[in-house]
Scaffold this active site. Structure first.
Site, PDB file in Angstrom:
ATOM      1  N   GLY A   7       0.671  -1.032   0.460  1.00 31.04           N
ATOM      2  CA  GLY A   7      -0.323   0.537   0.227  1.00 31.04           C
ATOM      3  C   GLY A   7       0.856   1.299  -0.123  1.00 31.04           C
ATOM      4  N   ARG A  10       1.149   5.325   5.183  1.00 32.46           N
ATOM      5  CA  ARG A  10       0.948   5.548   5.353  1.00 32.46           C
ATOM      6  C   ARG A  10      -0.939   5.064   5.742  1.00 32.46           C
ATOM      7  NH1 ARG A  10       3.800   6.071   9.141  1.00 32.46           N
ATOM      8  NH2 ARG A  10       4.961   7.592   9.655  1.00 32.46           N
ATOM      9  N   LYS A  13      -0.811  -0.302   6.084  1.00 37.10           N
ATOM     10  CA  LYS A  13      -0.195  -1.573   6.282  1.00 37.10           C
ATOM     11  C   LYS A  13       0.405  -1.276   7.062  1.00 37.10           C
ATOM     12  CE  LYS A  13       3.158   0.473   3.581  1.00 37.10           C
ATOM     13  NZ  LYS A  13       3.045   1.444   3.433  1.00 37.10           N
ATOM     14  N   HIS A  48       7.458   3.451  17.381  1.00 39.09           N
ATOM     15  CA  HIS A  48       6.365   2.353  16.773  1.00 39.09           C
ATOM     16  C   HIS A  48       6.814   1.114  17.706  1.00 39.09           C
ATOM     17  CE1 HIS A  48       6.597   3.614  12.193  1.00 39.09           C
ATOM     18  NE2 HIS A  48       5.927   4.297  12.973  1.00 39.09           N
ATOM     19  N   ARG A  49       8.442   1.633  18.124  1.00 40.67           N
ATOM     20  CA  ARG A  49       8.421   0.305  18.705  1.00 40.67           C
ATOM     21  C   ARG A  49       6.896  -0.424  20.301  1.00 40.67           C
ATOM     22  NH1 ARG A  49      13.869  -3.318  21.308  1.00 40.67           N
ATOM     23  NH2 ARG A  49      14.035  -2.160  18.974  1.00 40.67           N
ATOM     24  N   GLN A  51       4.462   1.634  20.734  1.00 41.08           N
ATOM     25  CA  GLN A  51       3.199   1.308  19.627  1.00 41.08           C
ATOM     26  C   GLN A  51       2.952   0.032  19.846  1.00 41.08           C
ATOM     27  OE1 GLN A  51       2.766   3.608  15.960  1.00 41.08           O
ATOM     28  NE2 GLN A  51       2.090   5.492  17.144  1.00 41.08           N
ATOM     29  N   ARG A  52       3.967  -0.668  19.821  1.00 42.07           N
ATOM     30  CA  ARG A  52       3.616  -2.690  19.488  1.00 42.07           C
ATOM     31  C   ARG A  52       3.662  -3.295  21.023  1.00 42.07           C
ATOM     32  NH1 ARG A  52       8.415  -1.812  15.593  1.00 42.07           N
ATOM     33  NH2 ARG A  52       8.817  -2.356  17.124  1.00 42.07           N
TER      34      ARG A  52
END
Length: 194
Positions: A7, A10, A13, A48-49, A51-52
């Site tokens: 995709g 943003r 995906k 990102h880390r 958020q995971r």
């Protein structure tokens, strides 16, 4: 079982891939291919880390910017061993192939033209050989304008070829647009059907 998730930037995906991973296994290995080149990228990676970690799914993060095929070979063997011992293997999520391609293109920029293609083909072989849940996130970069500089055109063309090769060896291919995943594998048309 491998799935390619593509995709635009943003498009959703990665969040789709993470939710999909949680349906496939109890834990996952997140292969992050981004190289920290500046403070903005460092901040993105940290966000990102976090958020995971907040998502509730157990992720082990592995940072691998170049040796992705070798990493998949190793994880495939480890997953085989887990299955033999009666355990369920983790899902592996690679995010993202186009960042890996960027790193590889820059690493081999001054080598013969075929070197990049060899690295892509080696990765395609590793994906085809992977026998356990594997999700691959990539960007669809060829729908815009033709880049004005040679390296940009080389990247765009290489990304298109890589994505096509990956889709050929993956069991499913998804396109995520505006956060909505579309299963391209289910709506694909065969020339035999025309």
């Amino acid at each position: 079982m491998a799935a390619l998730i593509t995709g635009g930037a943003r498009s959703g995906k990665s969040s789709f891939a993470e939710r999909y991973a949680a349906k496939l296994a109890e834990r996952g290995i997140y292969i992050a291919t981004a190289a920290i080149g500046d403070d903005e990228m460092r901040e993105r990676i940290t966000r990102h880390r976090e958020q995971r970690e907040e998502g509730g799914f157990r992720w082990e993060t592995v940072e691998e910017t170049l040796k992705l095929a070798e990493q998949l070979d190793t994880l495939n063997q480890e997953a085989d061993e887990a299955v033999r011992s009666g355990s369920k293997p983790p899902v592996v999520l690679v995010d993202c192939l186009t960042l890996w391609l960027t790193n590889t293109l820059l690493a081999y920029e001054h080598e013969p033209a075929g070197r990049l293609e060899q690295e892509v083909d080696r990765l395609v072989e590793a994906v085809a050989a992977y026998r356990h849940p594997l999700l691959l996130v990539t960007n669809e970069v060829g729908s815009g304008i033709v880049p004005a500089y040679p390296l940009g055109r080389t990247f765009r063309d290489a990304a298109g070829r890589m994505n096509r090769k990956m889709a050929e060896v993956c069991d499913r291919t998804f396109l995520v647009v505006s956060g909505i995943p579309v299963d391209l594998s289910r709506i694909a048309v065969s020339l035999d059907d025309l």
